[in-house]
Design a protein around this motif. Sequence first.
Motif, PDB file in Angstrom:
ATOM      1  N   GLY A 150       0.803  -1.210   0.000  1.00 26.74           N
ATOM      2  CA  GLY A 150       0.000   0.000   0.000  1.00 26.74           C
ATOM      3  C   GLY A 150       0.841   1.266   0.000  1.00 26.74           C
ATOM      4  O   GLY A 150       2.074   1.222  -0.158  1.00 26.74           O
ATOM      5  N   PRO A 151       0.215   2.435   0.189  1.00 26.03           N
ATOM      6  CA  PRO A 151       0.923   3.717   0.172  1.00 26.03           C
ATOM      7  C   PRO A 151       2.021   3.767   1.232  1.00 26.03           C
ATOM      8  O   PRO A 151       1.768   3.517   2.420  1.00 26.03           O
ATOM      9  CB  PRO A 151      -0.178   4.739   0.474  1.00 26.03           C
ATOM     10  N   THR A 152       3.232   4.081   0.798  1.00 29.20           N
ATOM     11  CA  THR A 152       4.388   4.054   1.697  1.00 29.20           C
ATOM     12  C   THR A 152       5.279   5.257   1.443  1.00 29.20           C
ATOM     13  O   THR A 152       5.609   5.571   0.292  1.00 29.20           O
ATOM     14  CB  THR A 152       5.218   2.767   1.489  1.00 29.20           C
ATOM     15  N   LEU A 153       5.679   5.914   2.526  1.00 28.01           N
ATOM     16  CA  LEU A 153       6.646   7.002   2.475  1.00 28.01           C
ATOM     17  C   LEU A 153       7.837   6.621   3.342  1.00 28.01           C
ATOM     18  O   LEU A 153       7.667   6.203   4.488  1.00 28.01           O
ATOM     19  CB  LEU A 153       6.026   8.299   3.001  1.00 28.01           C
ATOM     20  N   ILE A 154       9.029   6.764   2.790  1.00 34.42           N
ATOM     21  CA  ILE A 154      10.271   6.554   3.541  1.00 34.42           C
ATOM     22  C   ILE A 154      11.069   7.853   3.468  1.00 34.42           C
ATOM     23  O   ILE A 154      11.273   8.404   2.380  1.00 34.42           O
ATOM     24  CB  ILE A 154      11.094   5.393   2.958  1.00 34.42           C
ATOM     25  N   PHE A 155      11.518   8.360   4.628  1.00 31.96           N
ATOM     26  CA  PHE A 155      12.382   9.539   4.586  1.00 31.96           C
ATOM     27  C   PHE A 155      13.439   9.468   5.668  1.00 31.96           C
ATOM     28  O   PHE A 155      13.266   8.801   6.693  1.00 31.96           O
ATOM     29  CB  PHE A 155      11.573  10.848   4.651  1.00 31.96           C
ATOM     30  N   ARG A 156      14.554  10.139   5.405  1.00 37.40           N
ATOM     31  CA  ARG A 156      15.712  10.080   6.286  1.00 37.40           C
ATOM     32  C   ARG A 156      16.584  11.307   6.063  1.00 37.40           C
ATOM     33  O   ARG A 156      16.357  12.088   5.127  1.00 37.40           O
ATOM     34  CB  ARG A 156      16.544   8.829   6.004  1.00 37.40           C
ATOM     35  N   ALA A 157      17.588  11.484   6.939  1.00 36.49           N
ATOM     36  CA  ALA A 157      18.597  12.519   6.759  1.00 36.49           C
ATOM     37  C   ALA A 157      19.865  11.875   6.216  1.00 36.49           C
ATOM     38  O   ALA A 157      20.237  10.767   6.618  1.00 36.49           O
ATOM     39  CB  ALA A 157      18.896  13.223   8.079  1.00 36.49           C
ATOM     40  N   ASP A 158      20.520  12.567   5.308  1.00 34.24           N
ATOM     41  CA  ASP A 158      21.736  12.020   4.715  1.00 34.24           C
ATOM     42  C   ASP A 158      22.849  11.832   5.740  1.00 34.24           C
ATOM     43  O   ASP A 158      23.746  11.006   5.545  1.00 34.24           O
ATOM     44  CB  ASP A 158      22.237  12.948   3.601  1.00 34.24           C
TER      45      ASP A 158
END
Length: 273
Positions: free
Chosen positions: A214-222
């Motif tokens: 389903g709808p998925t968001l992945i985020f992070r800091a470099d």
Amino acid sequence: MTSIHQRAADFLRTHDSKNLGVGQHDWRYYTGGAGDPVLLLSGGAGIGISWLDVASALIPRFRTIAPDYPSGAESVAELVDGVVAVLEAEGIDRAHVVGQSAGGMFAELLSRRAPDRVRSLTLSSTGLYGPEDVDRLRMRVDTTVATPWPETQAAIRTALRSTWADSEEAEFWIEQVVAATDATGSAGAANSYRLLLELAEGVDELMRGPAWSGPTLIFRADDDPLITSTHTGRLRDLHPGCEFRTFTDGGHSLLISRTADYVATVTEFLSRA
């Protein structure tokens, strides 16, 4: 910005604190607001109040559930089943799931173990540990068990002060983490590493899927010093259609270092998911 102490007081005023017995463990969780439910899974410290800024931003439109993790959970499956029991107690069939750090790993397991409970996944500052982490985590377990709690507590404070060196609110959050771990001491701290070790040792089976689609968001800091691009890459491989975003800086604890950006990123995604 309003002081962290006032924001914490506002969070406790607008959210109900509830307790639920699940097996041998007592689950405490915070819930507030109305609308579509959002399950907020915190990092390894397992403190629901860590979501105070996100939850406060969401409750005009969403119903939030932010559990504390019981320190005695003996497996990730037991932890995930406890989360499902909290949803059942609240009469929630499906929820948006937001997981930070270790909470993102637990969210991934939730999406496998109870896929029908998940409406969307938001995974921040997280990934999946693998073979490269096994020896390190085993050593952490052994060292934590063998070390007197006052020494472990001092080491936790030192590590967190280094991680949150640029945050004016660091001492508040350090005290929250230490208070959460104080009841069970070294045994509880070691158990949190055992859960991560279990994930690292089982990553091959996890990567064979099938993953939730389903709808998925992945985020992070470099510049995240704890979760590598390899860790996050495993999650992206499992969710090839996911939305992926990065911040150039912010370290591991984006909830603290980039609070406004974190809130904006999550609320914008949930408004569409």
